[in-house]
Design a protein around this motif. Structure first.
Motif: not given
Lengths: 197, 197, 197, 197
Positions: D56-73
């Motif tokens: 973050r200090s170096a300006g690099v963004p983070a993306i949470y790539v996460n299971d929806n755990f079958g809960k599409w809603r």
């Protein structure tokens, strides 16, 4: 173009819940390591040919899922001709596994047969639920294709005598991985029970 | 298969920010309405051939983006041969627009050239930013392909004398639509300023 | 992550061959032309709300297919809150069409609901065959989404009093286009025969 | 909807050739084997948090790539709240890795972050060339995501102290596999040379 009839967009003539995918068997093997790979691939080619014939008799279609080898202009028949006519390392394998007129083929630009190709749509039109994967190499293109098939909810059957890699220990490890994680059925080709497919 | 070198997975030999897409020009036109379409398509074919030559001289590659006509087993050269040898309605057009050895081709199972094909990846490897679309029909396969191209941030150039439909009024309306919504540049082929491409 | 059970990857709780897609109805309309669009969209919103209730009673699920408006960090509920709390032009529409807890939603980065989203997979898990499209605008996001749905073999039902564009003449032309080319059923919402769905 | 400006379709505010993907770290771990996984994941979570701060200090963004755990809603913030509020096994990890307002997130329905999600397009808009992958589990979701990233020509950096699996021997084997086949750079997080990124 105009859509004159249903025939012109996407229909496939066959219908089969099981489909055989032949991965990268049309291959000149003219690269570093190809001289080792051909030794593993040649006996497997005979097993694959036998399996293909048995499946053909049972009405199961085969799809050649094959690298385009960076040659986006070439087509599949050209690739077959190159392997045979230019006396390449892969020639004896291609002779054994030469495509027949009613085989399908899909050229893939990368390792997985599903990435940036029409394979998924073709399988959908065929009504495929189970895929039998054979060819090379087990630890790269077969694995990548199997992972993509699993995410698309296809069941996997992996005849372990029809799948080879340069390093056969790694081939074995990857087959075990696919059994555990992709829930693939791993067994010799002749033990595949066609009645239960 | 094993990845022996970078050459084998996905590299394209050409590099060009402009690419010509020839949509469904290899076509037997043997369907209801084909007898009308051929009358519009024949004069357009000459314009397309001229444009293709000019672009070739400027180093712009051409990709035939063509229906597989439900025949997943056939390949592109087979399709060309069928149109020419079987004395089809499309023969005079295919004679004018016969592919040359260094042309690319992509077989599409549906109307859009991007759906379930490798077109997007090929364009990425070519470094394409602007697409010139020509062929048939303006109101279906050209429109669908243009929409997909726009969503992928390609700029569109539509030579209006190189795009035809069965109903030429509808062709005109759809060209206007693409100008408005897809921000396409619509003009006769000879007015395309190559210096500015 | 580890795959502990089938529940965690891709299962959807509902099953329905018909699905309602609500396109871009959660919208602040704070852009040039939004002041015209809101006048067409407000009466349509009431029609859509009635249709949604009838479909809910019949067990048909609704999916909000909505622009992310370039805000990749925001989520759908945040978008709803913005439209309502910031006193935007779209507020009266969002009040009428506020999502209920069992509605699904898909954020789309571009015009078509299918491009670079999980919509196709969600529809597959729901078992959808027919899609009812409602929302805005008919001549852009509805058209793009309908074209993609048609290529994926979904049947289309377009309630013409639930679909609006800035220019309602263009809206009408595009509805006719979708009837002709996409074989969509176009009719007022109350004439949709639920018994035949 | 109408396309009022370029802002509304697909633009991302950030630009960075390096992006951090946090795979499945928002996870209740309430499944068979979760009690083992949490022991490996907890120390890794601290390493990941440190890495995320440095980036973050170096300006690099983070993306949470996460299971929806079958809960599409559900949405991502709801998932975070569930892990924290329902006193789940994953709570201590989620507390350490709680998303910050400027983090991105992508919900994935299957194992690979690229399958049926908008991840590829988001990375394209960010201008990403190199991906740093961290999270769980190394032998499934990280591997599947890394394979898809490799086919899309992203370079991979895998901090091996930030990647865990239930079976840490298998984790080690898979890291070696990714080093060999995907040409990934595998090393402890603190040895990643930011100056060279």
């Amino acid at each position: 173009m105009e859509k004159p009839s249903e025939d012109l967009h996407g229909n496939a003539p066959d219908n089969s819940s099981v489909v055989l995918l032949l991965v990268d068997v049309i291959n000149d093997l003219e690269f570093v390591g190809g001289e080792i790979l051909v030794e593993h691939a040649l006996p497997a080619a005979s097993k694959i040919a036998t399996l293909k014939e048995r499946l053909r008799s049972a009405g199961v279609p085969a799809i050649y899922v094959n690298d385009n080898f960076g040659k986006w202009r070439s087509d599949f028949r050209h690739l077959v001709a190159h392997c045979l006519d230019d006396d390449t390392r892969g020639k004896p394998i291609v002779e054994i596994l030469k495509p027949q007129p009613d085989d399908y083929f899909v050229l893939k630009p990368k390792q997985s047969g599903f990435y940036s190709t029409t394979l998924d749509l073709l399988l959908e039109y065929l009504g495929a639920k189970k895929l039998i994967l054979a060819g090379l190499t087990g630890d790269i293109c077969i694995l990548f294709t199997a992972i993509d098939a699993h995410m698309r909810d296809y069941q996997l059957i992996l005849p372990n005598d029809c799948i080879v890699s340069q390093d056969m220990n790694e081939n074995e490890r990857v087959l075990k991985y696919m059994e555990r994680v992709l829930e693939a059925e791993v067994k010799p080709a002749e033990q595949i029970d066609f009645a239960k497919l």
